[in-house]
Design a protein around this motif. Structure first.
Motif, mmCIF file in Angstrom:
data_model
loop_
_atom_site.group_PDB
_atom_site.id
_atom_site.type_symbol
_atom_site.label_atom_id
_atom_site.label_comp_id
_atom_site.label_asym_id
_atom_site.label_seq_id
_atom_site.Cartn_x
_atom_site.Cartn_y
_atom_site.Cartn_z
ATOM 1 N N ILE A 90 -11.947 13.463 -7.632
ATOM 2 C CA ILE A 90 -11.680 12.065 -7.990
ATOM 3 C C ILE A 90 -11.163 11.295 -6.772
ATOM 4 O O ILE A 90 -11.592 10.165 -6.482
ATOM 5 N N ILE A 91 -10.228 11.873 -6.034
ATOM 6 C CA ILE A 91 -9.637 11.214 -4.875
ATOM 7 C C ILE A 91 -10.691 10.974 -3.781
ATOM 8 O O ILE A 91 -10.738 9.923 -3.150
ATOM 9 N N VAL A 92 -11.571 11.965 -3.594
ATOM 10 C CA VAL A 92 -12.576 11.858 -2.539
ATOM 11 C C VAL A 92 -13.580 10.760 -2.830
ATOM 12 O O VAL A 92 -13.956 9.968 -1.943
ATOM 13 N N GLU A 93 -14.029 10.654 -4.057
ATOM 14 C CA GLU A 93 -15.108 9.724 -4.371
ATOM 15 C C GLU A 93 -14.608 8.351 -4.820
ATOM 16 O O GLU A 93 -15.395 7.427 -4.969
ATOM 17 N N PHE A 94 -13.287 8.205 -5.032
ATOM 18 C CA PHE A 94 -12.777 6.925 -5.495
ATOM 19 C C PHE A 94 -12.927 5.879 -4.381
ATOM 20 O O PHE A 94 -12.741 6.182 -3.204
ATOM 21 N N PRO A 95 -13.263 4.652 -4.740
ATOM 22 C CA PRO A 95 -13.432 3.601 -3.725
ATOM 23 C C PRO A 95 -12.189 3.435 -2.859
ATOM 24 O O PRO A 95 -11.064 3.413 -3.363
ATOM 25 N N LYS A 96 -12.396 3.305 -1.556
ATOM 26 C CA LYS A 96 -11.284 3.220 -0.621
ATOM 27 C C LYS A 96 -10.721 1.814 -0.484
ATOM 28 O O LYS A 96 -9.727 1.608 0.202
ATOM 29 N N ALA A 97 -11.310 0.859 -1.166
ATOM 30 C CA ALA A 97 -10.885 -0.540 -0.993
ATOM 31 C C ALA A 97 -9.497 -0.778 -1.555
ATOM 32 O O ALA A 97 -8.776 -1.655 -1.086
ATOM 33 N N ASN A 98 -9.125 -0.040 -2.562
ATOM 34 C CA ASN A 98 -7.845 -0.260 -3.224
ATOM 35 C C ASN A 98 -6.948 0.957 -2.987
ATOM 36 O O ASN A 98 -6.994 1.941 -3.712
ATOM 37 N N GLY A 99 -6.129 0.893 -1.933
ATOM 38 C CA GLY A 99 -5.253 2.003 -1.607
ATOM 39 C C GLY A 99 -4.146 2.190 -2.622
ATOM 40 O O GLY A 99 -3.697 3.316 -2.889
ATOM 41 N N PHE A 100 -3.655 1.073 -3.202
ATOM 42 C CA PHE A 100 -2.571 1.168 -4.190
ATOM 43 C C PHE A 100 -3.037 1.926 -5.432
ATOM 44 O O PHE A 100 -2.311 2.767 -5.966
ATOM 45 N N ALA A 101 -4.257 1.614 -5.897
ATOM 46 C CA ALA A 101 -4.805 2.309 -7.069
ATOM 47 C C ALA A 101 -4.987 3.803 -6.778
ATOM 48 O O ALA A 101 -4.724 4.653 -7.632
ATOM 49 N N GLU A 102 -5.402 4.122 -5.578
ATOM 50 C CA GLU A 102 -5.574 5.537 -5.217
ATOM 51 C C GLU A 102 -4.235 6.269 -5.237
ATOM 52 O O GLU A 102 -4.144 7.409 -5.675
ATOM 53 N N THR A 103 -3.162 5.585 -4.760
ATOM 54 C CA THR A 103 -1.833 6.197 -4.789
ATOM 55 C C THR A 103 -1.365 6.443 -6.212
ATOM 56 O O THR A 103 -0.773 7.488 -6.526
ATOM 57 N N LEU A 104 -1.617 5.477 -7.111
ATOM 58 C CA LEU A 104 -1.243 5.649 -8.518
ATOM 59 C C LEU A 104 -1.986 6.830 -9.148
ATOM 60 O O LEU A 104 -1.406 7.610 -9.903
ATOM 61 N N ILE A 105 -3.255 6.922 -8.845
ATOM 62 C CA ILE A 105 -4.042 8.028 -9.405
ATOM 63 C C ILE A 105 -3.523 9.365 -8.873
ATOM 64 O O ILE A 105 -3.420 10.347 -9.609
ATOM 65 N N TRP A 106 -3.200 9.405 -7.589
ATOM 66 C CA TRP A 106 -2.655 10.627 -6.988
ATOM 67 C C TRP A 106 -1.376 11.053 -7.714
ATOM 68 O O TRP A 106 -1.218 12.223 -8.099
ATOM 69 N N ALA A 107 -0.456 10.118 -7.910
ATOM 70 C CA ALA A 107 0.801 10.424 -8.596
ATOM 71 C C ALA A 107 0.551 10.833 -10.044
ATOM 72 O O ALA A 107 1.186 11.768 -10.565
ATOM 73 N N PHE A 108 -0.370 10.151 -10.706
ATOM 74 C CA PHE A 108 -0.680 10.449 -12.107
ATOM 75 C C PHE A 108 -1.187 11.885 -12.270
ATOM 76 O O PHE A 108 -0.738 12.631 -13.140
ATOM 77 N N TYR A 109 -2.098 12.299 -11.403
ATOM 78 C CA TYR A 109 -2.662 13.633 -11.506
ATOM 79 C C TYR A 109 -1.644 14.712 -11.129
ATOM 80 O O TYR A 109 -1.640 15.797 -11.725
ATOM 81 N N GLU A 110 -0.792 14.441 -10.169
ATOM 82 C CA GLU A 110 0.222 15.425 -9.802
ATOM 83 C C GLU A 110 1.179 15.673 -10.970
ATOM 84 O O GLU A 110 1.510 16.815 -11.290
ATOM 85 N N ILE A 111 1.632 14.601 -11.597
ATOM 86 C CA ILE A 111 2.540 14.743 -12.745
ATOM 87 C C ILE A 111 1.839 15.472 -13.887
ATOM 88 O O ILE A 111 2.419 16.339 -14.563
ATOM 89 N N LEU A 112 0.565 15.136 -14.101
ATOM 90 C CA LEU A 112 -0.192 15.753 -15.196
ATOM 91 C C LEU A 112 -0.383 17.246 -14.956
ATOM 92 O O LEU A 112 -0.253 18.060 -15.887
#
Length: 458
Positions: free
Chosen positions: A392-414
């Motif tokens: 998910i992190i690799v293929e997610f669009p790089k335009a929105n760094g904030f959204a990528e950080t949220l997703i990273w934190a979400f998956y780590e907690i999960l």
């Protein structure tokens, strides 16, 4: 018994036996009707007439379970008279004959555990491998075969029993108590047997003690050194009061066992978190559990594939970033980026990820009550979850760094909540359960039901 019948047994003559049965088909009926008969099979087994004994046990299987007035079965008599070939032959017909209880509830396994000799030792090993659950049987003094071997100072038999129990993961039998509440360690210390104490106090893996090749978090002694007998004494107390060798004092002197917890206190307390989860998520019906696991696996497979191949796919080429065309195919893009853009990509990623982790959570919840045997499932799903997260992190669009950080934190907690938390909860449960000091007269314990073969008429 008819004289010709006696001669057929003495001569180990099967043909003569069948000739007599043809002339009198009811010849064996009388022996099966009496409560405590001295049957022809008893006579043949005591005399070591293997062929006739096998034939009689085949024609009338019930005879092999019958006890004579002295309280012995044919198997007991064969062992007493050292006709080990006859005993082995009877075991091949029915391994459960090893569990037939004679006088004093002594089984053939108990008998061979007490005797010395290389041939008897081989027979002990054969009995254990032929009938696994015979280790459960106890005498009228609540002694297992291990108790008897140690009380008889039969170190060779104890080593066979000890090695076999380690291989089949039944070392908990070493903590069983006899009528006085003594475990094998109590007996070994009181009778000054350092070789037995050394084997009993060796370290074993705790965290995955049923699957040692997976590693462990720490080790503890093979038996509970702080278990108390019915006089309230531990093995350490017996050592201090008795005249034990320096070797035993050195082995037990460094023991740091945890305080024991009585079974009544454990049951009186409230169920811990692991027990509550196992009771809530535990599915006793095997067919239902299989259906849930199949459906959850299919959902995990479909959502994982969807993450690798999102709707619309990926751009296959690079476009000119300064193009003014409004065509979708000519929008600025780089080969390998997702075609799906904007709010749609977030909507798809969130829903697909929730479905994926929900299926993983279902698999883990269903397998929780079967820990530690299902640890390999937990490990496999953990690796799958990490792979999904990375994709998910690799293929997610790089335009929105904030959204990528949220997703990273979400998956780590999960991952921590769904994958690692159950292991920690189970470990804390086992830490408490390992302190429980009970008589344990069955393989397993009050929280784990084991499927076992048992004799109906013993």
């Amino acid at each position: 018994m008819d004289r010709k019948f006696q001669e057929a047994i003495v001569n180990d003559d099967i043909d003569a036996l069948h000739t007599l049965l043809v002339a009198n088909p009811k010849l064996l009926d009388h022996a099966t009707k009496e409560s405590f008969p001295n049957t022809p099979l008893h006579v043949a087994a005591a005399a070591g007439k293997t062929q006739v004994a096998m034939e009689l046990a085949t024609l009338r299987p019930l005879l092999a379970r019958k006890l004579n007035p002295e309280g012995f079965s044919p198997m007991h008599l064969a062992l007493q008279h050292e006709h080990f070939q006859t005993a082995r032959a009877l075991v091949t017909l029915n391994p459960d004959l090893i569990r037939v209880k004679g006088k004093g509830r002594i089984t053939p396994l108990h008998y061979v555990a007490e005797r010395d000799g290389d041939e008897v030792l081989e027979l002990l090993a054969d009995f254990l491998c032929a009938c696994k659950w015979s280790i459960e049987d106890i005498t009228s003094r609540c002694e297992t075969a291990v108790h008897i071997a140690v009380k008889s100072h039969n170190i060779k038999a104890f080593k066979v029993l000890h090695g076999w129990m380690k291989r089949v993961y039944l070392t908990e039998v070493l903590d069983w108590k006899d009528e006085d509440g003594n475990t094998v360690l109590h007996i070994a210390v009181s009778t000054n047997q350092p070789q037995v104490v050394k084997l009993l106090t060796e370290d074993r893996p705790v965290f995955f003690k049923n699957r040692p090749f997976l590693g462990c978090m720490y080790t503890e002694r093979l038996v509970k050194v702080n278990a108390r007998n019915f006089c309230g004494k531990t093995a350490l107390d017996i050592m201090q009061e008795g005249d034990c060798s320096k070797e035993i004092r050195d082995m037990l002197g460094t023991s740091r066992g945890r305080d024991s917890l009585t079974l009544s206190k454990f049951l009186s307390g409230k169920p811990n978190l692991f027990e509550k989860c196992s009771r809530y998520f535990g599915i006793r019906d095997e067919q239902t559990r299989n259906v849930i696991l199949v459906v959850a696996t299919l959902i995990a497979t479909a959502t994982y594939q969807a993450a690798l191949s999102p709707p619309g796919g990926y751009w296959q080429d690079n476009s000119d970033p300064v193009t003014n065309s409004t065509s979708i195919a000519e929008k600025p893009h780089v080969a390998g980026n997702m075609i799906l853009q904007g709010s749609k990509v977030y909507f798809f990623t969130v829903l697909n990820s929730l479905a994926f982790y929900s299926s993983i959570g279902t698999i883990w919840a269903t397998a929780m009550g079967l820990l530690p045997d299902t640890f390999i499932v937990y490990l496999s799903v953990l690796i799958l979850g990490l792979t999904f997260f990375v994709s998910i992190i690799v293929e997610f669009p790089k335009a929105n760094g904030f959204a990528e950080t949220l997703i990273w934190a979400f998956y780590e907690i999960l991952l921590v909540a769904v994958l690692l938390l159950p292991i920690l909860v189970w470990f804390s449960h086992k830490t408490i359960q390992n302190r429980v000091d009970a008589t344990k007269r069955r393989v397993g314990n009050f929280l784990e039901l084991e499927t076992r073969r048992s004799c109906a008429n013993m």
